[in-house]
Design an enzyme around this catalytic site. Structure first.
Site: not given
Length: 416
Positions: A389, A393
């Site tokens: 992450h 995204d």
């Protein structure tokens, strides 16, 4: 003159190897290029062939020894016991980090790196000290085992860990009547298993993992494979599996969304110029990830051949270290044993990994162009994208998976 066999340099980044098995014992005849011993490095497990023909006269590095490259590990004599002779040659072999076993006298002794002596099972004479390692003595103590009752198959009758475990399982001869029931076995991690453990912990520490699961209708792919698999194998000599379909779809999605093929290095996102597709292969002794380099330049048949070749050589311990490094995105088939899907750990320094779930039939609601719903039996498969992450995204992961799903459900490519 003796011939020294040394631990070979199996790649630019390989500096040492652990000897995991000797395929010959002292006194055995060995032919040139015949597998002599097995090693494990931080990238691959591999068989090391004998550089010359002759007789294995001495083993200098025992099983479990980790030795640096270009270190002598064994000795090969130039004359076989039956009178045959082998040519002289000098080959690099692994240096022994453990005590070497004494070799029986042999004429024109040649040295071979990293060999482990094998002898017939022997038991110590009355009053003689039992030969064993600290690990073996610890296992014996924990299980109230009398080592004098265990037949040793190691050098000069040394009792190995395998001897103890075999004895406790009832296959090692007479057991001590006073021995307590065995409650557990203590098995040290292999070199490969230890490296896997280290890397999994590091990946979890480095990357904030997020997982996204998509269900893909594989009915069209299943029908194509059933229709074409016999012709494909007969024409190309490669079995038609589902993996090349999945690999092609992944490459298509990676080409469109290169962030999933990138790496975060020193605070910057590195977009790789090529798609180097890692294909995780389960082995009986661990896990390895062979890499199809520049996968974006291969057609369906090229990917199918590359995947089959790398997997076969990985299982046969014929893989080169460079063929198990440099991946930019990994596929792992977690559903091969029937599970729905897995949540994979990222193969560092990659940013994403795709786990393939089990293929099964399910009732699915289908809607036609006029909005009418029907229930049909379809072949479906779950795919789980694990992603870092810090780099990717959720929206980008969703776009990647949607493109991957479209490529499979709407398959329109030639397979060769």
């Amino acid at each position: 003159m003796p011939t020294d066999v040394i631990m070979p340099q199996l790649g630019e980044s390989i500096f040492e190897g652990t000897i995991t098995k000797w395929l010959k014992k002292t006194g055995d005849r060995v032919e040139q290029d015949e597998p002599l011993f097995e090693i494990s490095t931080d990238k691959v497990d591999a068989e090391i062939p004998s550089p010359v023909a002759g007789v294995l006269a001495e083993i200098k590095a025992l099983v479990g020894a980790t030795v640096e490259v270009n270190t002598v590990v064994a000795v090969i004599s130039g004359t076989a016991s039956a009178g045959g002779s082998g040519g002289d040659a000098s080959v690099p072999a692994a240096a022994a980090s453990a005590a070497s076993a004494p070799a029986a006298p042999a004429p024109q002794t040649r040295s071979v790196a990293a060999a482990q002596p094998a002898v017939l099972a022997a038991q110590p004479a009355p009053g003689e000290r039992v030969r064993s390692s600290p690990l073996v003595r610890r296992i014996a103590k924990e299980n109230n085992l009398d080592l004098s009752q265990v037949a040793g198959t190691g050098s000069e009758g040394r009792i190995t860990k395998e001897d103890v475990l075999r004895h406790m399982n009832g296959a090692g001869g007479a057991s001590s009547s006073s021995a307590a029931p065995v409650s557990q076995q203590v098995v040290p991690l292999t070199k490969m298993r230890a490296i896997i453990a280290q890397r999994m912990v590091e990946s979890n520490r480095i990357s904030p993992h997020v997982h996204s699961v998509y269900k893909v209708d594989m009915t069209r792919i299943v029908r194509i494979r059933e229709r074409e698999k016999t012709r494909f194998e007969q024409q190309h000599g490669v079995k038609l599996t589902y993996m090349p379909f999945i690999a092609v779809a992944a490459v298509q999605a990676l080409t469109k969304f290169p962030i999933a093929n990138a790496s975060l290095v020193d605070g910057a996102i590195h977009y790789h110029p090529n798609i180097n597709l890692g294909i995780a292969v389960a082995l009986e002794w661990g896990l390895i990830v062979p890499v199809v380099k520049q996968a974006e330049e291969r057609n369906f048949l090229g990917l199918a051949r590359a995947i089959a070749d790398l997997a076969a050589r990985a299982r046969a311990k014929k893989l080169l270290p460079d063929e198990a490094s440099g991946s930019t995105f990994t596929l792992t088939n977690s559903g091969i044993l029937g599970e729905e899907f897995g949540t994979p750990i990222i193969n560092q320094p990659e940013s994403a990994i795709l786990a393939i779930g089990g293929l099964r039939k399910e009732p699915v609601v289908l809607t036609d162009d006029e909005g009418n719903d029907t229930i049909a039996i379809r072949s479906v498969q779950y795919f789980c994208l694990g992603f870092d992450h810090r780099t990717i995204d959720g929206a980008d992961a969703g776009k990647f998976m949607s493109e991957f799903k479209r490529a499979l459900e709407g398959w329109n490519r030639e397979i060769g």
